[in-house]
Design a protein around this motif. Structure first.
Motif, mmCIF file in Angstrom:
data_model
loop_
_atom_site.group_PDB
_atom_site.id
_atom_site.type_symbol
_atom_site.label_atom_id
_atom_site.label_comp_id
_atom_site.label_asym_id
_atom_site.label_seq_id
_atom_site.Cartn_x
_atom_site.Cartn_y
_atom_site.Cartn_z
ATOM 1 N N THR A 81 1.443 0.418 -6.837
ATOM 2 C CA THR A 81 0.737 0.434 -6.213
ATOM 3 C C THR A 81 1.206 0.543 -4.635
ATOM 4 O O THR A 81 0.511 1.507 -3.349
ATOM 5 C CB THR A 81 -0.252 -1.039 -6.051
ATOM 6 N N ASP B 90 2.436 -1.605 -2.988
ATOM 7 C CA ASP B 90 2.617 -2.168 -2.014
ATOM 8 C C ASP B 90 3.437 -3.406 -1.958
ATOM 9 O O ASP B 90 3.833 -3.850 -0.402
ATOM 10 C CB ASP B 90 1.060 -3.547 -2.584
ATOM 11 N N ARG C 221 5.959 -1.598 0.700
ATOM 12 C CA ARG C 221 5.347 -1.553 2.038
ATOM 13 C C ARG C 221 5.723 -3.096 2.512
ATOM 14 O O ARG C 221 5.732 -3.097 3.760
ATOM 15 C CB ARG C 221 3.778 -0.917 1.740
#
Length: 350
Positions: A304, A306, A309
């Protein structure tokens, strides 16, 4: 009383707080009064004198009646005791071969329920450092960073609990303003606070102590080129969901082994395999993991994006995670000379 919530009751000059715990008793009850000696039956004496008189069920019921107006009855106690509050901290956490952790280093009121977490983190911070030094795998000055990192945490905890307890005591004042606050806060403000997701998240991270950082420690370092985003050196590595070996996993689960863990973030093919191998050969206590959006079963796959990030990675970065889950070193780019120098400073070679 409905299970699943903390219930504060305030009446007159008394407070009773009910915590649902399930076992060995249904509820934990803490009762307090501005007239502490009268409310608890404590005998006056030196502040360090142990409290030896037993707490009776009738005594506890009287304190609860003062807060609730007689609407609740307690029975079948599993354990009862008086306790006296202290707010103290050791001036030093280390002197020579002697170390203090937990309640030996700091004692305070139970406001905030952080004593156990703080003590566990003290022991974990010291434990891995003591193990490395005792095994000759690190220099003794690593032990100095225990006090350097944990004493400020204990100081901040005492400051918080002292202020919170003082606020509670002031709320027991017989003044009209204090009486209005006692009627208003538990009935109207606390339910709103408990419904707010943002406030619950803040309270959870504060009480769980997941946001504690050691950014000023001499044992952490920001390398070059610098990362502009993400958690800084000294912060706890954030948690994230991943896929590895075809199954779902969590980042902290993959770095749970008692060693230093180097996260090589970004496309796998961009890393110099020989340089990574040489780094691992130079440091027995180092494990390397590729954190990437695409990879094979051996890699930590962030499908993803994530995790990357959260770490502020847009291209390539390195995060060296200490055995306690805090970031010891980080930088952008593929050059491993900075992390190698950091490891040589703090950890002995093979």
């Amino acid at each position: 009383l409905a299970n699943g919530f903390i219930h504060p009751y305030v009446g007159g000059s008394r407070i009773a707080i009910f915590f649902p715990i399930g076992h060995p008793a249904t509820w934990r009850v803490i009762a307090m009064s501005a007239r502490s000696a009268e409310a608890s039956g404590q005998r006056r004496g030196p502040p360090d004198e142990p409290l030896t008189d037993e707490l009776s069920l009738a005594e506890l019921q009287a304190a609860i009646d003062g807060a609730t107006g007689g609407g609740l009855r307690v029975h079948t106690p599993a354990w009862m005791t008086h306790f006296r509050l202290h707010h103290r901290q050791a001036a030093e956490y280390r002197r020579g071969r002697a170390f203090v952790v937990g309640d030996a280093a700091h004692i305070h009121s139970p406001v905030g329920a952080q004593g156990m977490n703080t003590g566990i983190q003290d022991a974990w911070n010291l434990g891995w450092k003591l193990a490395l030094v005792a095994r000759g795998e690190s220099m003794e000055r690593l032990l100095d960073t225990y006090q350097e990192e944990r004493l400020p945490v204990g100081r901040a905890l005492l400051r918080y609990t002292d202020r919170a307890f003082s606020l509670i005591v002031r709320s027991l004042s017989p003044s009209k303003i204090a009486a209005w606050l006692r009627r208003t806060v538990p009935a109207r403000i606390l339910p709103f606070v408990l419904r707010s997701k943002q406030l619950r998240t803040f309270a959870f991270r504060f009480v769980s102590e997941l946001d504690i950082a050691y950014r000023r420690s001499s044992a952490v370092r920001e390398g070059t080129p610098r990362l502009r985003r993400g958690p800084k050196a000294g912060d706890r590595l954030p948690e994230a969901a991943l896929v590895t070996h075809g199954r779902e996993a969590f980042l902290h689960e993959q770095i749970a082994a008692p060693s230093f863990h180097l996260l090589l973030c970004g496309p796998v093919e961009a890393w110099n395999v020989r340089a990574v191998h040489d780094l691992l050969e130079s440091h027995d206590l180092l494990a390397a993991h590729y954190l990437t959006t695409q990879g094979n079963g051996d890699h930590l796959v962030d499908a993803t994006g994530d995790a990357l990030r959260l770490l502020g990675v847009s291209d390539a970065a390195q995060y060296l995670v200490r055995p306690d889950g805090h970031i010891g070193y980080r930088c952008a780019g593929h050059d491993l000379s900075g992390v190698d120098a950091y490891l040589r400073e703090w950890i002995s070679g093979p």
